[in-house]
Write a protein that holds these residues in place. Structure first.
Motif, short mmCIF file in Angstrom:
data_model
loop_
_atom_site.label_atom_id
_atom_site.label_comp_id
_atom_site.label_asym_id
_atom_site.label_seq_id
_atom_site.Cartn_x
_atom_site.Cartn_y
_atom_site.Cartn_z
N ARG A 57 53.36 38.47 53.24
CA ARG A 57 53.79 37.09 53.42
C ARG A 57 53.31 36.53 54.75
O ARG A 57 52.88 35.37 54.83
N LYS A 58 53.38 37.34 55.79
CA LYS A 58 52.94 36.90 57.11
C LYS A 58 51.44 36.63 57.12
O LYS A 58 50.97 35.63 57.66
N ARG A 66 44.98 32.03 51.80
CA ARG A 66 43.67 32.51 51.36
C ARG A 66 43.64 34.03 51.48
O ARG A 66 43.15 34.57 52.48
N VAL A 67 44.20 34.70 50.50
CA VAL A 67 44.37 36.15 50.55
C VAL A 67 43.85 36.78 49.27
O VAL A 67 44.14 36.30 48.17
N ALA A 85 54.50 34.26 47.14
CA ALA A 85 53.86 34.15 48.46
C ALA A 85 52.65 33.22 48.42
O ALA A 85 52.05 32.94 49.45
N GLY A 86 52.31 32.74 47.21
CA GLY A 86 51.20 31.81 47.08
C GLY A 86 49.85 32.49 46.90
O GLY A 86 48.81 31.84 47.03
N ILE A 87 49.86 33.78 46.60
CA ILE A 87 48.61 34.53 46.46
C ILE A 87 48.17 34.53 45.01
O ILE A 87 48.91 34.94 44.12
N SER A 88 46.97 34.05 44.76
CA SER A 88 46.47 33.97 43.39
C SER A 88 45.18 34.75 43.19
O SER A 88 44.51 34.60 42.16
N SER A 89 44.81 35.58 44.16
CA SER A 89 43.62 36.43 44.03
C SER A 89 44.04 37.89 44.17
O SER A 89 44.46 38.32 45.24
N VAL A 90 43.96 38.61 43.07
CA VAL A 90 44.33 40.01 43.04
C VAL A 90 43.21 40.81 42.38
O VAL A 90 42.65 40.37 41.36
N LEU A 186 53.47 19.11 38.11
CA LEU A 186 54.29 20.06 37.36
C LEU A 186 54.96 21.09 38.26
O LEU A 186 55.57 22.03 37.77
N HIS A 187 54.81 20.93 39.57
CA HIS A 187 55.44 21.82 40.55
C HIS A 187 55.03 23.28 40.33
O HIS A 187 55.86 24.19 40.28
N LEU A 188 53.73 23.49 40.19
CA LEU A 188 53.18 24.83 39.99
C LEU A 188 52.61 25.34 41.30
O LEU A 188 52.09 24.58 42.10
N ARG A 189 52.72 26.65 41.52
CA ARG A 189 52.38 27.22 42.83
C ARG A 189 50.87 27.31 43.06
O ARG A 189 50.38 27.07 44.16
N ASN A 190 50.13 27.73 42.04
CA ASN A 190 48.70 27.94 42.20
C ASN A 190 48.04 27.94 40.82
O ASN A 190 48.70 27.68 39.81
#
Length: 204
Positions: A57-58, A66-67, A85-90, A186-190
């Motif tokens: 998160r930090k 951008r993670v 945490a807003g991370i959409s790249s795994v 639509l209040h979507l995170r990513n």
């Protein structure tokens, strides 16, 4: 910026992508303090535990989300924490080829997501379970427009913004605007959350 991982894993990543054109690879110890940076964070973690999630998160906050997370496994709870945490790249560790890592880094630098299909399906299942218990507070009612759905379908197939723009005959700026408007309305995170929402609601 490279975070986490054992010495052998870090050395492997540095050897494979440190020389790639357009990528300058630094270690976390090379950073000065906790000041925000525009660079992409590449986080290596075999299995996220509580301290790892806190650090993630930090890092996400310092890098404007951008993670790229390279991970060995993710249970449902950890997946939810990653998305929140807003991370959409795994990238799965066993699928972390040099080309795959470079693609994920470049997509994340453009504020685009890069998530495996199996994780998108699991995210969809998670959203469905939450919807059965209580209303989703993170998603407002409303239907994506036809153009928004066309864009989301291509996002789901892993196309980058430039490729989507070329496929649909729009400018990259227009595609980015469509995605931004969709997620805001639509209040979507990513992007991953937007695709999962569209699938869950039966729009795709």
């Amino acid at each position: 910026m490279l975070y986490g991982g054992d010495l052998l894993t870090r050395a492997g990543v540095m050897a494979h992508i440190g020389h790639q054109r357009g990528i300058s690879l630094l270690l976390d110890r090379d950073r000065a303090g906790d000041a925000p940076t525009r660079g992409v964070a590449l986080v290596l973690d075999d299995r996220l535990d509580a301290p790892s999630v806190t650090r993630l998160r930090k890092v996400a906050s310092n890098h404007a989300k951008r993670v790229v997370l390279v991970v060995g496994e993710l249970d449902e709870n950890r997946l939810n924490l990653v998305v929140e945490a807003g991370i959409s790249s795994v990238v799965w560790r066993h699928q972390a080829t040099p080309a795959g890592l470079v693609k994920a880094i470049q997509a994340t630098a453009r504020n685009e997501g890069n998530m495996p299909g199996d994780l998108l399906r699991r995210l969809l299942t998670h959203l469905e379970r939450r919807a059965q218990g209580t209303a989703l507070s993170t998603v407002a009612s409303g239907r994506p427009t036809g153009r928004e759905l066309n864009v989301l379908e291509l996002v789901a197939h892993g196309l980058a913004t430039k490729e989507i723009a070329e496929r649909l005959g729009y400018s990259e700026r227009t595609i980015k605007g469509v995605l931004h408007d969709t997620m805001t309305r639509l209040h979507l995170r990513n992007r991953a959350h937007a695709v999962a929402y569209a699938i869950r609601e039966g729009y795709m």
